[in-house]
Design an enzyme around this catalytic site. Structure first.
Site, PDB file in Angstrom:
ATOM      1  N   HIS A 113       0.851  -1.189   0.000  1.00  0.00           N
ATOM      2  CA  HIS A 113       0.000   0.000   0.000  1.00  0.00           C
ATOM      3  C   HIS A 113       0.891   1.245   0.000  1.00  0.00           C
ATOM      4  O   HIS A 113       1.829   1.340   0.807  1.00  0.00           O
ATOM      5  CB  HIS A 113      -0.889   0.001   1.250  1.00  0.00           C
ATOM      6  CG  HIS A 113      -1.783   1.197   1.321  1.00  0.00           C
ATOM      7  ND1 HIS A 113      -2.933   1.310   0.574  1.00  0.00           N
ATOM      8  CD2 HIS A 113      -1.670   2.344   2.030  1.00  0.00           C
ATOM      9  CE1 HIS A 113      -3.504   2.480   0.826  1.00  0.00           C
ATOM     10  NE2 HIS A 113      -2.757   3.127   1.706  1.00  0.00           N
ATOM     11  N   SER A 140       3.924   0.721   2.588  1.00  0.00           N
ATOM     12  CA  SER A 140       3.851  -0.306   3.635  1.00  0.00           C
ATOM     13  C   SER A 140       3.503  -1.646   3.004  1.00  0.00           C
ATOM     14  O   SER A 140       2.706  -1.709   2.066  1.00  0.00           O
ATOM     15  CB  SER A 140       2.738   0.020   4.633  1.00  0.00           C
ATOM     16  OG  SER A 140       2.863   1.313   5.167  1.00  0.00           O
ATOM     17  N   ASP A 149      -6.917  -1.953   4.223  1.00  0.00           N
ATOM     18  CA  ASP A 149      -5.560  -1.485   4.553  1.00  0.00           C
ATOM     19  C   ASP A 149      -5.303  -1.487   6.063  1.00  0.00           C
ATOM     20  O   ASP A 149      -4.558  -0.638   6.577  1.00  0.00           O
ATOM     21  CB  ASP A 149      -5.323  -0.080   3.979  1.00  0.00           C
ATOM     22  CG  ASP A 149      -5.507  -0.050   2.459  1.00  0.00           C
ATOM     23  OD1 ASP A 149      -5.169  -1.056   1.800  1.00  0.00           O
ATOM     24  OD2 ASP A 149      -5.988   0.969   1.940  1.00  0.00           O
TER      25      ASP A 149
HETATM   26  C1  GRF Z   1       1.253   0.531  -6.259  1.00  0.00           C
HETATM   27  O1  GRF Z   1       1.476   1.869  -5.941  1.00  0.00           O
HETATM   28  C2  GRF Z   1       0.760  -0.220  -5.048  1.00  0.00           C
HETATM   29  O2  GRF Z   1       1.319   0.231  -3.867  1.00  0.00           O
HETATM   30  C3  GRF Z   1      -0.699   0.122  -5.076  1.00  0.00           C
HETATM   31  O3  GRF Z   1      -1.046   0.107  -6.421  1.00  0.00           O
HETATM   32  C4  GRF Z   1       0.104   0.370  -7.219  1.00  0.00           C
HETATM   33  C5  GRF Z   1       0.288  -0.791  -8.123  1.00  0.00           C
HETATM   34  O4  GRF Z   1       1.320  -0.593  -9.032  1.00  0.00           O
HETATM   35  N1  GRF Z   1      -1.436  -0.754  -4.210  1.00  0.00           N
HETATM   36  P1  GRF Z   1       1.724  -1.733 -10.046  1.00  0.00           P
HETATM   37  O5  GRF Z   1       0.433  -2.235 -10.701  1.00  0.00           O
HETATM   38  O6  GRF Z   1       2.415  -2.818  -9.290  1.00  0.00           O
HETATM   39  O7  GRF Z   1       2.613  -1.067 -11.043  1.00  0.00           O
END
Ligand code: GRF
Length: 241
Positions: A113, A140, A149
């Site tokens: 997250h 995190s 979350d």
């Molecule tokens: C990341 O910022 C993750 O923390 C959030 O969604 C985004 C996903 O990015 N939960 P990706 O699809 O792995 O490029």
């Protein structure tokens, strides 16, 4: 003695850069794991395309084909269970998971997250951080519980907010640190150094057999370590006996 590689299933709704970081680390021998399936709620998710290119099973289960969230989740997790993962990694999976599927897999689902939980849950975390005037932001990795979350946090990485940041610039710098954070956490999980202990009501993260009182922190060398304890204060009163 070498243990079997950790079997990972990844859940993703979008581009899948965290998935790619996992695949790249496995390919160069930096993570003792195996990708056994990638699952999405979005048939067009680029994460599924990455999986196909990697030769990993890629499965979309569309919510609109089901009458309810629990019914969708049941089918999704039936497919996930079929590939026999040790650990399920939510990496940009944009749906809340329903209670039964999560409770049945306590300690086996993690999520990355983009905020320093418990701050800024939910969506648009980078804008939330800017709006709140946060000086420090980050990401995190936490165990997934039915609360959005809200599960026990394993590890975090801190990213300084710069005066001229907008949400996009900040998101890019956080994402660049998310990948090493996720990989370092997965290494600790793969070697059994981190686990979830306790019951559904009192679960806690254990690191090397000890309960963590604060999330592990990723340092600039991409090593996860416990937060240094504050130095003992010189002004502490001496015991008088
Ligand atoms: C990341 O910022 C993750 O923390 C959030 O969604 C985004 C996903 O990015 N939960 P990706 O699809 O792995 O490029």
């Amino acid at each position: 003695m070498t243990s079997a590689p950790l079997r990972l299933a990844v859940l993703a709704s979008g581009r899948g850069s965290n998935l790619q970081a996992i695949a790249d680390a496995i390919a160069v021998g930096h993570l003792a794991a195996e990708l056994v399936g990638v699952f999405s709620d979005k048939p067009g998710a680029f994460a599924l395309e990455r999986a196909r290119r990697l030769g990993v099973p890629a499965v979309a289960v569309r919510p609109r084909d089901f009458a309810s969230r629990p019914a969708h989740d049941e089918q999704l997790f039936r497919q996930i269970d079929a590939v026999g993962p040790d650990l399920i990694v939510c990496a940009g999976y944009m749906r809340l998971l329903s209670e039964p599927v999560v409770s049945a897999r306590q300690g086996r689902i993690i999520n990355i997250h983009p905020s320093l939980l418990p701050a800024f849950k939910g969506l648009h975390t980078h804008q939330q951080a800017l709006d709140a005037g946060a000086r420090m932001h980050g990401a995190s990795v936490h165990y997934v519980t039915p609360e959005l979350d809200g599960g026990p946090v394993v590890a975090q990485v801190r990213v300084l907010v710069e005066p001229d940041d907008d949400a996009e610039r900040l998101a890019q710098r956080v994402l660049a640190r998310e990948h090493p954070l996720l990989l370092a956490t997965l290494r600790l999980l793969a070697t059994g150094r981190v686990r979830l202990a306790g019951s559904a009501h009192g679960s806690r993260v254990e690191f090397d057999g000890q309960s963590l009182s604060a999330p592990l922190q990723l340092d600039p060398d991409n090593v996860l370590a416990e937060l240094a304890a504050p130095a003992a204060s010189a002004s502490h009163p001496h015991p008088t006996n």
